[in-house]
Design a protein around this motif. Structure first.
Motif, PDB file in Angstrom:
ATOM      1  N   TRP A 377      51.790 -55.779 -14.300  1.00 41.18           N
ATOM      2  CA  TRP A 377      52.757 -56.228 -15.310  1.00 41.18           C
ATOM      3  C   TRP A 377      52.422 -55.651 -16.683  1.00 41.18           C
ATOM      4  O   TRP A 377      53.324 -55.295 -17.442  1.00 41.18           O
ATOM      5  CB  TRP A 377      52.768 -57.758 -15.352  1.00 41.18           C
ATOM      6  CG  TRP A 377      53.653 -58.335 -16.418  1.00 41.18           C
ATOM      7  CD1 TRP A 377      53.274 -58.880 -17.601  1.00 41.18           C
ATOM      8  CD2 TRP A 377      55.090 -58.398 -16.397  1.00 41.18           C
ATOM      9  NE1 TRP A 377      54.371 -59.294 -18.323  1.00 41.18           N
ATOM     10  CE2 TRP A 377      55.490 -59.010 -17.612  1.00 41.18           C
ATOM     11  CE3 TRP A 377      56.054 -58.006 -15.477  1.00 41.18           C
ATOM     12  CZ2 TRP A 377      56.829 -59.239 -17.909  1.00 41.18           C
ATOM     13  CZ3 TRP A 377      57.389 -58.238 -15.781  1.00 41.18           C
ATOM     14  CH2 TRP A 377      57.764 -58.839 -16.986  1.00 41.18           C
ATOM     15  N   GLY A 378      51.145 -55.536 -16.988  1.00 38.78           N
ATOM     16  CA  GLY A 378      50.751 -54.938 -18.259  1.00 38.78           C
ATOM     17  C   GLY A 378      51.092 -53.469 -18.335  1.00 38.78           C
ATOM     18  O   GLY A 378      51.337 -52.936 -19.418  1.00 38.78           O
ATOM     19  N   ARG A 379      51.122 -52.790 -17.185  1.00 37.98           N
ATOM     20  CA  ARG A 379      51.433 -51.358 -17.159  1.00 37.98           C
ATOM     21  C   ARG A 379      52.919 -51.082 -17.030  1.00 37.98           C
ATOM     22  O   ARG A 379      53.440 -50.152 -17.644  1.00 37.98           O
ATOM     23  CB  ARG A 379      50.689 -50.683 -15.991  1.00 37.98           C
ATOM     24  CG  ARG A 379      49.194 -50.600 -16.149  1.00 37.98           C
ATOM     25  CD  ARG A 379      48.586 -49.750 -15.049  1.00 37.98           C
ATOM     26  NE  ARG A 379      48.754 -50.369 -13.736  1.00 37.98           N
ATOM     27  CZ  ARG A 379      47.854 -51.135 -13.152  1.00 37.98           C
ATOM     28  NH1 ARG A 379      46.706 -51.386 -13.758  1.00 37.98           N
ATOM     29  NH2 ARG A 379      48.080 -51.651 -11.945  1.00 37.98           N
ATOM     30  N   ALA A 380      53.599 -51.872 -16.187  1.00 40.28           N
ATOM     31  CA  ALA A 380      55.007 -51.576 -15.868  1.00 40.28           C
ATOM     32  C   ALA A 380      55.774 -52.889 -15.734  1.00 40.28           C
ATOM     33  O   ALA A 380      55.981 -53.377 -14.621  1.00 40.28           O
ATOM     34  CB  ALA A 380      55.088 -50.760 -14.581  1.00 40.28           C
ATOM     35  N   ALA A 386      58.085 -58.325 -12.225  1.00 44.68           N
ATOM     36  CA  ALA A 386      58.240 -59.749 -12.554  1.00 44.68           C
ATOM     37  C   ALA A 386      58.470 -60.566 -11.292  1.00 44.68           C
ATOM     38  O   ALA A 386      57.877 -61.644 -11.110  1.00 44.68           O
ATOM     39  CB  ALA A 386      59.393 -59.933 -13.534  1.00 44.68           C
ATOM     40  N   ASP A 387      59.326 -60.068 -10.413  1.00 44.43           N
ATOM     41  CA  ASP A 387      59.595 -60.779  -9.165  1.00 44.43           C
ATOM     42  C   ASP A 387      58.337 -60.882  -8.311  1.00 44.43           C
ATOM     43  O   ASP A 387      58.012 -61.957  -7.782  1.00 44.43           O
ATOM     44  CB  ASP A 387      60.691 -60.053  -8.392  1.00 44.43           C
ATOM     45  CG  ASP A 387      60.823 -60.548  -6.966  1.00 44.43           C
ATOM     46  OD1 ASP A 387      61.132 -61.740  -6.786  1.00 44.43           O
ATOM     47  OD2 ASP A 387      60.594 -59.744  -6.036  1.00 44.43           O
ATOM     48  N   ALA A 388      57.608 -59.766  -8.161  1.00 45.60           N
ATOM     49  CA  ALA A 388      56.409 -59.770  -7.319  1.00 45.60           C
ATOM     50  C   ALA A 388      55.339 -60.694  -7.880  1.00 45.60           C
ATOM     51  O   ALA A 388      54.695 -61.443  -7.131  1.00 45.60           O
ATOM     52  CB  ALA A 388      55.868 -58.348  -7.181  1.00 45.60           C
ATOM     53  N   LEU A 389      55.141 -60.669  -9.194  1.00 46.74           N
ATOM     54  CA  LEU A 389      54.136 -61.532  -9.806  1.00 46.74           C
ATOM     55  C   LEU A 389      54.527 -62.996  -9.685  1.00 46.74           C
ATOM     56  O   LEU A 389      53.685 -63.863  -9.374  1.00 46.74           O
ATOM     57  CB  LEU A 389      53.928 -61.145 -11.268  1.00 46.74           C
ATOM     58  CG  LEU A 389      52.936 -62.002 -12.074  1.00 46.74           C
ATOM     59  CD1 LEU A 389      51.572 -62.073 -11.378  1.00 46.74           C
ATOM     60  CD2 LEU A 389      52.790 -61.445 -13.495  1.00 46.74           C
TER      61      LEU A 389
END
Length: 559
Positions: A377-380, A386-389
């Motif tokens: 998330w910090g990179r892309a 967002a969904d995966a996290l």
């Protein structure tokens, strides 16, 4: 001749200027469409040489056909692309200081790596492109575009952005850089920049390549009719079988996303008829067959594509199909294959953190997935991340934080305009665990309306969850559906408003040719009558949540 041998003949002058940090051998990157790779290669070959021996045209034959296709910005066949690589390698033996040929060779390596799912080409590409920059450090947009394409292929989107924007700064009217930046900005979650780049691209160029890229952007915006029109127009205008197959594949993906599996299967079959090497369409065919309940054929399709193009995402899909059929050992073997392939790709600089995070969330260690996906998330910070996290947080037991990311993935203000059944279901399930029955009922129901068979594992769970939530209470529609203004559940998934993004470019047929006829969307075939005791290939179109292994499932390998 190997790149290392050619490299030894080239002398290294001054230090190479870079728009950002230097790419390491393990630089991270992303998958870019092969159409974009062809555009980069073509932009290099298109520019005439500045001296009689610089950038000599490839010899007639396969290499010449590949060069001509690349100059037109379209895909060449894989045999022709391999011939072009051999031709440039041979030319560089005699002319090791030709910077443009080094850039062309590097771009061809990138495209070859993308289309064959073989990341071993990426270190070769980096070496060739850096030699080109060393030989001509000032204004070498050919090498810059090649390095941007390479960084995208390795999923290193920030580096791709730096190279792409540096190239645009030097040559703002060079249209071939903008497809790269559209891919990059989308993966970085900068959807306003995507629209600006597409607007510039459509002003500078037109044709099948631009229309295909526009169709992908329209799909991401949720404008499905515009996306399908643009993709089918692009397929009609395609000048090579490979390019046509790429456009038909995207149309098939769009139809599958809409829950129209029979139409998707037709598009994938057309793509494979145009180009049997289009592995993405063979995997798409497996996905569509599984959605239709034809699980034996689906497994065969996945196994066929993995035998020649072992992309880790295909192993994940086949593993989940096996798991849905009750073949746990076969599923585990596919997940192990995924991890092994990701490790091998990592040696060549590819970062598959997003895919690994998804695997660990559902089939491994959710806490490990959260750690990995926070870094991603910090990179892309894209909708997909967002969904995966959010889902990994849910699987790890942190539903309150999970909801924040699930909302972001479905929030139009942050680019969440694609009404993906999987993404919407993820949000609904998080809400259900938080006892938010109204929003959960609305989102899980929406996921099943978008695509009733969006996942062989999760679709049956979604149906059970919706049944458990029951009918909404009478008299309180806003509370029942999780909305304030509506009085009933939405009949269709909503789409983003059309106005903020650039207009869809009009098709323009090649000079001296009559306008191409757009292929029409295929009609759904009639539903077959379900025979008694038949294999999955003859099952009714609507799959059951878990077919019985005796009559509807294939045996796993080695059984």
């Amino acid at each position: 001749m190997k790149t290392e041998e050619i490299e030894a003949e080239a002398q290294t002058p001054a230090t190479v200027p870079e728009p950002g940090r230097r790419l390491s051998p393990l630089a991270k990157g992303a998958l870019v469409s092969a159409v974009t790779g062809s555009v980069v290669l073509g932009s290099i070959l298109l520019v005439p040489p500045s001296s009689p021996e610089r950038g000599a045209a490839p010899a007639p034959g396969s290499a010449g056909r590949a060069a001509n296709a690349a100059v037109a910005g379209v895909e060449a066949s894989l045999p022709d692309l391999a011939a072009l690589i051999r031709d440039r390698e041979a030319y560089l033996r005699a002319h090791p200081r030709d910077d443009r040929s080094w850039a062309a060779l590097g771009a061809a390596y990138v495209e070859q790596g993308q289309r064959t799912a073989d990341s071993v080409f990426y270190p070769k590409a980096e070496r060739a492109l850096r030699i080109s920059l060393q030989l001509r450090s000032a204004g070498n947009v050919d090498a810059m575009d090649g390095l941007a394409a390479l960084a995208n292929a390795r999923h290193d989107y920030r580096t791709a952005k730096k190279w792409g924007e540096a190239s645009v700064k030097l040559a703002p009217k060079r249209w071939t850089t903008y497809p790269l930046l559209i891919e990059t900005y989308g993966r970085l979650g900068d959807y306003k920049a995507v629209d600006r780049a597409l607007g510039t691209l459509t002003k500078l160029h037109s044709g099948a390549v631009v229309m295909a890229r526009a169709g992908q952007v329209y799909q991401d915006h949720g404008w499905r009719d515009d996306a399908l029109a643009s993709l089918t127009d692009a397929a009609a205008l395609a000048s090579t079988p490979s390019e046509r197959a790429a456009c038909l594949h995207r149309a098939g993906e769009l139809m599958w996303e809409r829950g129209q599996s029979a139409q998707a299967l037709n598009y994938f079959s057309q793509a494979l008829a145009a180009d049997p090497d289009n592995d993405a369409s063979l995997a798409g065919k497996g996905r569509a067959l599984a959605s239709l309940g034809r699980t034996t054929e689906a497994v065969q399709a996945y196994r066929s594509v993995l035998a020649t193009r072992p992309r880790p995402e295909y192993a994940l899909e086949l593993g989940e199909l096996y798991e849905s059929l009750g073949f746990g050992d076969a599923a585990k073997a596919e997940y192990d294959l995924l991890r092994k392939r990701v490790g091998a790709d990592g040696v060549n600089g590819v970062d598959d953190s997003l895919l690994l995070g998804r695997l660990e969330a559902d089939h491994g260690n959710p806490r490990s997935a959260v750690t990995r996906l926070r870094a991603e998330w910090g990179r892309a910070p894209s909708v997909q991340t967002a969904d995966a996290l959010g889902w990994a947080l849910h699987k790890a037991g942190n539903d309150k934080e999970a909801l924040k990311y699930a909302q972001r993935a479905t929030d139009p203000e942050h680019g969440g305009t694609v009404r993906s059944a999987l993404i919407v279901y993820h949000r609904g399930e998080v809400e259900r665990q938080l006892k938010m029955d109204g929003p959960a009922r609305r989102h899980i129901g929406e996921a099943l309306r978008i695509n009733p068979a969006f996942s062989p594992l999760l679709s049956p769970l979604a149906k059970k969850a919706l049944a458990a939530l029951g009918d909404p209470p009478v008299g309180e529609p806003g509370k029942a559906w999780g909305t304030k203004a509506s009085t009933a559940p939405p009949s269709k998934p909503h789409a983003a408003p059309r106005s903020p993004a650039p207009e869809r470019p009009a098709s323009r047929p090649p000079a001296n040719e009559s306008p191409a006829v757009r292929p029409t969307a295929p009609a759904a075939p009639p539903k077959p009558a379900p025979p008694a005791a038949t294999p999955p290939a003859q099952a009714p179109a609507k799959p059951s949540p878990r077919p019985t292994p005796q009559t509807q499932t294939p045996k796993p390998p080695g059984a």
